[in-house]
Design an enzyme around this catalytic site. Structure first.
Site, short mmCIF file in Angstrom:
data_model
loop_
_atom_site.label_atom_id
_atom_site.label_comp_id
_atom_site.label_asym_id
_atom_site.label_seq_id
_atom_site.Cartn_x
_atom_site.Cartn_y
_atom_site.Cartn_z
N ASP A 32 36.68 29.73 30.83
CA ASP A 32 37.00 30.54 32.01
C ASP A 32 38.28 30.03 32.66
O ASP A 32 38.33 28.89 33.14
CB ASP A 32 35.84 30.46 33.01
N ASP A 33 39.32 30.85 32.67
CA ASP A 33 40.61 30.52 33.29
C ASP A 33 41.37 29.43 32.52
O ASP A 33 42.23 28.75 33.09
CB ASP A 33 40.46 30.08 34.77
N CYS A 72 37.74 37.82 35.68
CA CYS A 72 36.46 37.48 35.02
C CYS A 72 35.60 38.66 34.56
O CYS A 72 35.30 38.77 33.38
CB CYS A 72 35.64 36.61 35.95
N ARG A 76 35.18 40.14 30.68
CA ARG A 76 33.89 40.00 29.96
C ARG A 76 33.34 41.35 29.53
O ARG A 76 32.71 41.49 28.48
CB ARG A 76 32.87 39.30 30.86
N LYS A 125 28.09 31.55 31.94
CA LYS A 125 28.36 32.50 33.02
C LYS A 125 28.32 33.94 32.52
O LYS A 125 29.00 34.29 31.56
CB LYS A 125 29.73 32.18 33.59
N HIS A 127 28.30 37.37 34.68
CA HIS A 127 29.30 38.08 35.48
C HIS A 127 29.47 39.57 35.15
O HIS A 127 30.55 40.13 35.31
CB HIS A 127 30.67 37.37 35.43
N SER A 150 30.75 33.86 39.36
CA SER A 150 31.66 32.71 39.39
C SER A 150 31.11 31.56 40.23
O SER A 150 30.43 31.77 41.24
CB SER A 150 33.03 33.12 39.93
N HIS A 215 37.12 27.05 35.46
CA HIS A 215 37.27 27.84 36.70
C HIS A 215 36.98 26.91 37.88
O HIS A 215 36.06 26.11 37.81
CB HIS A 215 36.25 28.99 36.64
N ASP A 267 38.80 33.78 29.07
CA ASP A 267 38.68 35.11 29.70
C ASP A 267 39.97 35.58 30.37
O ASP A 267 40.14 36.77 30.63
CB ASP A 267 37.52 35.16 30.70
N ASN A 268 40.87 34.64 30.69
CA ASN A 268 42.17 34.99 31.29
C ASN A 268 42.98 33.71 31.43
O ASN A 268 42.45 32.60 31.25
CB ASN A 268 42.02 35.71 32.65
N LYS A 288 46.67 34.23 35.79
CA LYS A 288 45.49 35.05 36.07
C LYS A 288 45.80 36.09 37.16
O LYS A 288 46.51 35.79 38.12
CB LYS A 288 44.37 34.13 36.56
MG MG Z 1 38.28 33.82 34.51
#
Ligand code: MG
Length: 462
Positions: A32-33, A72, A76, A125, A127, A150, A215, A267-268, A288
Site C-alpha cells: 500500500d503506497d 486505495c 483495489r 486490508k 477497502h 485504511s 501506508h 496499489d499506488n 499518489k
Molecule cells: Mg494506497
C-alpha cells in the site's frame, strides 16, 4: 466399509486430478503506497529487499505496470474486478462513514476462480466497503483477516478528527473493536498467509496478501525496528520484504514453486506529503493521488518457474485490470458475464507478447485526465495536487497546492519523468491519441466534458 473406501478413493481421485492439472495457485501480494523506486530491483539503495530482488531474478520484472487510479479503494476495485473503478462506481478511499461498497452483482478474482476448485484467502486490508454485505467473505473469499479500510482512519489521525476506533476483523466478526497495536499487523498477516498455504497446499488456492504498510501511520515489529538504519520507512519496507520471504518459503516447503504464480505489486505511488514516511518514485513525476507516472506506475514482479522466463524484463504497458482475465485464462475459469475492461495479457507474462490494449486510461475520480498508448502519454487539461514546499516529517503531512496542466504529450520512452511536452512536434500523434479517448468517455464518462458513461454500473449500497 467398502463404501467408505470407494468414497475415499473418489475423493482422492478428484483431489489429485485437480492437483495434477495445470491450474496454478495464485499468490497476489499488494503493498500500500509503495513507490516505484522502493525495491532494490527497481534501484533502491537505501534499504534492502533481498527476497523481492530474488523474486525478480527468478521471474519477470515489469517496468511499465500501472494501477487504474492512484488511490486505495479505486485501485483495489480495478485489481479485483478487472474493471476500471468508474465502471463499478468505486472511487477514492472509502472511510468509516461510507455507505457504499462493491456490488453483489460484480465478480471478483475469488468468485471467478471458485468454480475451478480454488479456495481463496485474504489477509490484510480490504477497502471495498466495511459493512457486512461488502466484506470479502461475501465476495468469494473463504477466509479473511485484517483491516476493513485504511490504517490512518482512526482516532490517532494527525490532522483529521472524528474517526471512530479501528476494527480488526476475522471473517465477518470484529475480533478487536479498538485496534491500536499496528506494529503487530505485518507479522500477523504473514502468519495467517503462511497458515493458509500450509492448510490448503493440496488444492488450488488464491492467496491475496494486501499489506496495510507502508501506508501511514507506519509501524514495524520489534524484529525490524532500527534494522534498515534508514528510519521507519526503511524498516517497514524491509519487514514487507521479510513477509514475502516467509510466503516463498512456505511454497518451497510444499514443493509448490512450479505450481504457483506469485505476483507482487502496489496499489499506488508514494504519499509524498508525508516526506520521510513516504516512499520514492525513482524520479517519476508526482505521486499518489495524481495521474502522473509517480502516482500510477508501480513496481510489479511475477514469478512462475517453468512458465515465466527467469530474470526477464517486460517493458510493455500493463495494468492491474488485466490480472482477472489473465488469471482466469490460466485457471481455465469462465469470465464474468458483465463486461470487463481488462484483457488477457498471458503472453506478456510467459512470452514476448505485445499489449492487447490500444490505450490505458487514467481517470481521477470521474475525470478522464490522461491515457497511455504505446510509448506516448497524453494528459488532457486538468488540475492536480503537488507539494507546496517541504513535505511533512515523522508522520505529520505537509501541504499540497493545486497546479494545472494543459493538453500535454510526453514520450515516456525518452522522457519517463514527464518533463517535456512534445505536443507541438507531434500533431498527428496528438490527434490520434485524442480520438482514442472518445469511446472511453462514451462508455465510462468524463466529468471534464460533462459526459455520463452509458456502460457505468451502480455501486453496491446498503
Ligand atoms: Mg494506497
Amino acid at each position: 466399509m467398502m463404501r467408505t473406501y470407494l468414497l475415499a478413493l473418489l475423493l482422492t481421485c478428484s483431489l489429485s486430478s485437480v492437483y495434477a492439472s495445470d491450474k496454478p495457485n495464485v499468490v497476489l501480494i499488494f503493498a500500500d503506497d509503495l513507490g516505484y523506486g522502493d525495491l532494490g530491483c527497481y534501484g533502491a539503495t537505501q534499504w534492502q529487499t533481498p527476497n523481492l530482488d530474488q523474486l525478480a531474478k527468478e521471474g519477470r520484472r515489469f517496468t511499465d505496470f500501472y494501477v487504474a487510479q492512484a488511490v486505495c479503494s479505486a485501485s483495489r476495485a480495478a485489481l479485483l474486478t478487472g474493471c476500471y473503478p468508474n465502471r463499478i462506481g468505486i472511487f477514492g478511499a472509502l472511510n468509516p462513514s461510507s455507505k457504499v461498497g462493491i456490488s453483489e452483482k460484480e465478480s471478483t478474482l475469488a468468485k471467478v476462480l471458485k468454480p475451478q476448485g480454488y479456495v481463496s484467502g485474504i489477509f490484510g486490508k480490504w477497502h471495498l466497503g466495511h459493512h457486512d454485505k461488502f466484506l470479502p467473505t461475501r465476495h468469494g473469499f473463504d477466509e479473511y483477516f485484517g483491516l476493513p479500510y485504511s490504517n490512518d482512519m482512526w482516532p490517532a489521525h494527525p490532522t483529521a478528527r472524528n474517526f471512530p476506533p479501528l476494527p480488526l476483523l476475522d471473517g465477518t466478526t470484529i475480533v478487536e473493536n479498538d485496534f491500536r497495536d499496528q506494529a503487530r499487523l505485518t507479522t500477523a498477516y504473514t502468519e495467517r498467509a503462511v497458515a493458509f498455504i500450509n492448510k490448503h497446499h493440496q488444492q488450488p488456492f488464491f492467496l491475496y496478501a494486501p499489506h496495510t504498510m507502508p501506508h501511514v501511520p507506519l509501524f514495524v515489529s520489534d524484529k525490524f525496528k532500527g534494522k534498515s538504519k534508514q528510519g521507519l520507512y526503511g524498516d517497514v519496507s524491509e519487514e514487507i520484504d521479510w513477509s514475502v520471504g516467509q510466503i516463498l518459503k512456505a511454497l518451497k516447503k510444499h514443493k509448490l514453486e512450479e505450481k504457483t504464480l506469485v505476483i507482487f505489486t502496489s496499489d499506488n505511488g508514494p504519499w509524498l506529503s508525508y516526506g520521510n514516511h513516504a516512499g520514492i518514485t525513482a524520479g517519476l513525476r508526482e505521486g499518489k493521488g495524481t495521474t502522473f507516472e509517480g502516482g500510477v506506475r508501480v513496481p510489479c514482479l511475477m514469478r512462475w518457474p517453468g512458465k515465466i522466463p527467469a530474470g526477464s524484463v517486460s517493458r510493455e504497458p500493463a495494468m492491474t485490470i488485466d490480472l482477472l482475465p489473465t488469471l482466469a485464462a490460466f485457471a481455465g475459469a469462465k469470465l464474468p458475464e458483465l463486461p470487463l475492461d481488462g484483457k488477457d495479457i498471458g503472453s506478456l507474462l510467459t512470452g514476448e507478447g505485445k499489449s492487447p490494449h490500444a490505450a490505458y486510461f487514467f481517470w481521477w475520480g470521474g475525470e478522464l485526465q490522461a491515457l497511455r498508448s504505446g510509448k506516448w502519454k497524453l494528459h488532457f487539461p486538468h488540475e492536480y495536487r503537488s507539494l507546496a514546499g517541504e513535505p511533512g516529517r515523522d508522520g505529520k503531512p505537509g501541504k499540497y497546492v493545486t497546479k494545472k496542466t494543459g493538453l500535454e504529450l510526453y514520450d515516456l520512452q525518452s522522457d519517463p519523468r514527464e518533463t517535456t511536452n512534445v505536443a507541438d512536434q507531434h500533431p498527428a500523434v496528438l490527434a490520434e491519441l485524442k480520438k482514442l479517448a472518445d469511446p472511453a468517455r462514451e462508455e465510462l464518462g468524463d466529468t471534464a466534458t460533462n459526459q455520463k458513461g452509458k456502460a457505468v454500473r451502480p455501486v453496491g449500497t446498503l
